[in-house]
Design a protein around this motif. Structure first.
Motif, PDB file in Angstrom:
ATOM      1  N   VAL A  19       0.833  -1.206   0.000  1.00 37.15           N
ATOM      2  CA  VAL A  19       0.000   0.000   0.000  1.00 37.15           C
ATOM      3  C   VAL A  19       0.865   1.253   0.000  1.00 37.15           C
ATOM      4  N   ALA A  20       1.919   1.249   0.804  1.00 36.90           N
ATOM      5  CA  ALA A  20       2.790   2.425   0.885  1.00 36.90           C
ATOM      6  C   ALA A  20       3.479   2.699  -0.443  1.00 36.90           C
ATOM      7  N   ARG A  21       3.947   1.665  -1.121  1.00 34.60           N
ATOM      8  CA  ARG A  21       4.695   1.865  -2.358  1.00 34.60           C
ATOM      9  C   ARG A  21       3.776   2.148  -3.541  1.00 34.60           C
ATOM     10  N   GLN A  22       2.525   1.686  -3.482  1.00 31.00           N
ATOM     11  CA  GLN A  22       1.586   1.945  -4.579  1.00 31.00           C
ATOM     12  C   GLN A  22       1.183   3.415  -4.660  1.00 31.00           C
ATOM     13  N   GLY A  23       1.417   4.159  -3.630  1.00 33.71           N
ATOM     14  CA  GLY A  23       1.039   5.565  -3.625  1.00 33.71           C
ATOM     15  C   GLY A  23       1.939   6.458  -4.447  1.00 33.71           C
ATOM     16  N   ASP A  24       3.039   5.944  -4.958  1.00 32.67           N
ATOM     17  CA  ASP A  24       4.016   6.747  -5.680  1.00 32.67           C
ATOM     18  C   ASP A  24       4.307   6.073  -7.021  1.00 32.67           C
ATOM     19  N   SER A  26       6.683   6.231  -8.911  1.00 35.12           N
ATOM     20  CA  SER A  26       8.079   5.831  -9.075  1.00 35.12           C
ATOM     21  C   SER A  26       8.400   4.533  -8.345  1.00 35.12           C
ATOM     22  N   THR A  27       7.432   3.988  -7.586  1.00 32.67           N
ATOM     23  CA  THR A  27       7.645   2.721  -6.893  1.00 32.67           C
ATOM     24  C   THR A  27       6.474   1.759  -7.054  1.00 32.67           C
ATOM     25  N   ALA A  28       5.438   2.152  -7.815  1.00 36.87           N
ATOM     26  CA  ALA A  28       4.201   1.364  -7.910  1.00 36.87           C
ATOM     27  C   ALA A  28       4.248   0.355  -9.047  1.00 36.87           C
ATOM     28  N   CYS A  29       3.475  -0.698  -8.889  1.00 35.14           N
ATOM     29  CA  CYS A  29       3.176  -1.650  -9.955  1.00 35.14           C
ATOM     30  C   CYS A  29       1.872  -1.209 -10.601  1.00 35.14           C
ATOM     31  N   SER A  30       1.835  -1.126 -11.914  1.00 37.22           N
ATOM     32  CA  SER A  30       0.655  -0.579 -12.599  1.00 37.22           C
ATOM     33  C   SER A  30      -0.524  -1.544 -12.670  1.00 37.22           C
ATOM     34  N   TYR A  31      -0.368  -2.779 -12.229  1.00 37.54           N
ATOM     35  CA  TYR A  31      -1.490  -3.700 -12.221  1.00 37.54           C
ATOM     36  C   TYR A  31      -2.476  -3.405 -11.097  1.00 37.54           C
ATOM     37  N   LEU A  32      -2.034  -2.699 -10.069  1.00 43.83           N
ATOM     38  CA  LEU A  32      -2.872  -2.418  -8.903  1.00 43.83           C
ATOM     39  C   LEU A  32      -3.150  -0.932  -8.798  1.00 43.83           C
ATOM     40  N   GLY A  33      -4.184  -0.586  -8.028  1.00 42.52           N
ATOM     41  CA  GLY A  33      -4.537   0.804  -7.809  1.00 42.52           C
ATOM     42  C   GLY A  33      -3.673   1.470  -6.766  1.00 42.52           C
ATOM     43  N   THR A  34      -4.177   2.579  -6.248  1.00 41.97           N
ATOM     44  CA  THR A  34      -3.396   3.377  -5.302  1.00 41.97           C
ATOM     45  C   THR A  34      -4.042   3.488  -3.926  1.00 41.97           C
ATOM     46  N   GLU A  35      -5.333   3.193  -3.827  1.00 41.95           N
ATOM     47  CA  GLU A  35      -6.035   3.315  -2.554  1.00 41.95           C
ATOM     48  C   GLU A  35      -6.038   1.977  -1.820  1.00 41.95           C
ATOM     49  N   PRO A  36      -5.887   2.001  -0.487  1.00 43.95           N
ATOM     50  CA  PRO A  36      -5.790   0.739   0.263  1.00 43.95           C
ATOM     51  C   PRO A  36      -6.915  -0.247  -0.015  1.00 43.95           C
ATOM     52  N   GLU A  37      -8.156   0.217  -0.051  1.00 49.60           N
ATOM     53  CA  GLU A  37      -9.267  -0.711  -0.250  1.00 49.60           C
ATOM     54  C   GLU A  37      -9.269  -1.292  -1.671  1.00 49.60           C
ATOM     55  N   SER A  38      -8.925  -0.469  -2.657  1.00 47.85           N
ATOM     56  CA  SER A  38      -8.894  -0.984  -4.029  1.00 47.85           C
ATOM     57  C   SER A  38      -7.747  -1.971  -4.212  1.00 47.85           C
ATOM     58  N   ILE A  39      -6.609  -1.700  -3.584  1.00 50.32           N
ATOM     59  CA  ILE A  39      -5.474  -2.620  -3.661  1.00 50.32           C
ATOM     60  C   ILE A  39      -5.859  -3.967  -3.065  1.00 50.32           C
ATOM     61  N   ARG A  40      -6.488  -3.923  -1.911  1.00 43.80           N
ATOM     62  CA  ARG A  40      -6.899  -5.176  -1.261  1.00 43.80           C
ATOM     63  C   ARG A  40      -7.900  -5.933  -2.138  1.00 43.80           C
ATOM     64  N   GLN A 213     -14.132  -3.513 -12.485  1.00 40.13           N
ATOM     65  CA  GLN A 213     -13.060  -4.179 -11.762  1.00 40.13           C
ATOM     66  C   GLN A 213     -13.396  -4.318 -10.272  1.00 40.13           C
ATOM     67  N   PRO A 214     -12.639  -5.153  -9.561  1.00 38.01           N
ATOM     68  CA  PRO A 214     -12.934  -5.372  -8.146  1.00 38.01           C
ATOM     69  C   PRO A 214     -12.942  -4.099  -7.296  1.00 38.01           C
ATOM     70  N   ASP A 215     -12.182  -3.080  -7.707  1.00 39.81           N
ATOM     71  CA  ASP A 215     -12.170  -1.841  -6.944  1.00 39.81           C
ATOM     72  C   ASP A 215     -13.332  -0.919  -7.290  1.00 39.81           C
ATOM     73  N   ARG A 277      -6.308  12.368 -19.547  1.00 37.30           N
ATOM     74  CA  ARG A 277      -5.129  11.559 -19.227  1.00 37.30           C
ATOM     75  C   ARG A 277      -4.976  11.412 -17.719  1.00 37.30           C
ATOM     76  N   ASP A 278      -4.721  10.167 -17.312  1.00 36.71           N
ATOM     77  CA  ASP A 278      -4.618   9.882 -15.887  1.00 36.71           C
ATOM     78  C   ASP A 278      -3.235   9.381 -15.492  1.00 36.71           C
ATOM     79  N   ALA A 279      -2.574   8.632 -16.365  1.00 33.25           N
ATOM     80  CA  ALA A 279      -1.264   8.060 -16.031  1.00 33.25           C
ATOM     81  C   ALA A 279      -0.630   7.501 -17.294  1.00 33.25           C
ATOM     82  N   GLU A 280       0.639   7.095 -17.169  1.00 34.12           N
ATOM     83  CA  GLU A 280       1.336   6.389 -18.233  1.00 34.12           C
ATOM     84  C   GLU A 280       1.883   5.082 -17.671  1.00 34.12           C
TER      85      GLU A 280
END
Length: 288
Positions: A19-24, A26-40, A213-215, A277-280
């Motif tokens: 959860v901590a690394r998905q918030g940035d 520069s350290t996130a995996c693009s398969y998952l979201g950024t919010e704790p509940e969506s990641i879970r 999606q699940p989130d 545009r939201d992300a790359e």
């Protein structure tokens, strides 16, 4: 240092790290979201239980790295590696490559192709892929829309896909999205999906497919038109029909999609419909 299956206590520690690394970016995996509940929610929806494929790296008893893997042996022979994530750059240098190798080792023998995905801002992921000998895909742009204001009406020649469309759907799907994660049969048979085709004189001239999606986010992951039917408004009709359905069903009230940044006609279409545009993101693949 060891890469190991997570103990029950380490699962919670690893999830906090993810959860901590998905918030940035520069350290996130693009398969998952950024919010704790969506990641879970997204982790819980993986084909294999994520707590069983979770591998962690530890230093002095503390979880300093994590990785999760999902695979599809039967239809695509592929895996999608969620992560890796580490607490800091030093832990990345020590553990990232070993975490990826551990994830690959968890996949069945029939899975021979593997993929990582991250923002271009995740420089360490690009360097890791180069170290592993994996190849980068083209950069894709993620777009999001939250309203159908200004969208045209759904055309009459767009309808839900049926079994009689499978062969035409398969030919267009495989030509438009080679090496993708869902087969044409899955688009047809997955009850959670919205898949529609556009017809011309009874023949399929294009299709679009998406899901909630699940989130809770709507996601349009496929839209393609046969080359001989392009430039006639077919893509816009499909975008209206499937995009409107996903927006209506999405608890988040949005519809998302990604497009290769070199696909200027598609980008122009989405921006004309009010997508922003939201992300790359870029994929890194173990095969050419």
């Amino acid at each position: 240092m060891d890469i190991m299956a997570a103990t029950p206590d380490q699962v919670a520690e690893a999830l906090a790290l993810i959860v901590a690394r998905q918030g940035d970016p520069s350290t996130a995996c693009s398969y998952l979201g950024t919010e704790p509940e969506s990641i879970r929610a997204e982790l819980e929806d993986l084909d294999q239980p994520w707590t069983q494929t979770l591998r962690v790296a530890t230093d002095a008893g503390t979880v300093t790295g994590a990785v999760v893997v999902e695979h599809d042996e039967e239809e695509t022979g592929r895996s999608w590696i969620q992560g890796p994530w580490t607490t800091d750059r030093q832990a990345w240098e020590r553990h990232a490559a070993d975490l990826v190798r551990a994830a690959v080792e968890l996949t069945p023998a029939g899975v021979q192709r593997h993929e990582l995905c991250a923002s271009p801002r995740h420089r360490a992921m690009a360097a890791l892929a180069e170290q592993l000998g994996w190849r980068a895909t083209d950069v894709s742009i993620a777009y999001v829309a939250r309203s159908t204001a200004g969208w045209p009406a759904s055309p009459a020649h767009v309808r839900g896909v049926g079994p009689q469309d499978l062969e035409a759907l398969r030919a267009l799907h495989e030509a438009s999205f080679p090496d993708t994660y869902a087969t044409a049969r899955a688009l047809l048979e997955d009850a959670a999906r919205t898949t529609m085709v556009s017809l011309h004189e009874g023949s399929v001239q294009g299709y679009a497919s998406g899901e909630v999606q699940p989130d809770g986010a709507g996601y349009l992951d496929y839209l393609a038109v046969a080359p001989e039917h392009r430039g006639r408004g077919v893509a816009g009709g499909l975008l209206t029909a499937v995009g409107s359905d996903l927006l209506d069903r999405s608890p988040q009230g949005d519809v998302n999609l990604t497009v290769v940044d070199s696909n200027a006609p598609a980008i122009a279409l989405y921006e004309r419909f009010g997508f922003v545009r939201d992300a790359e993101l870029v994929g890194y693949r173990s095969w050419v």
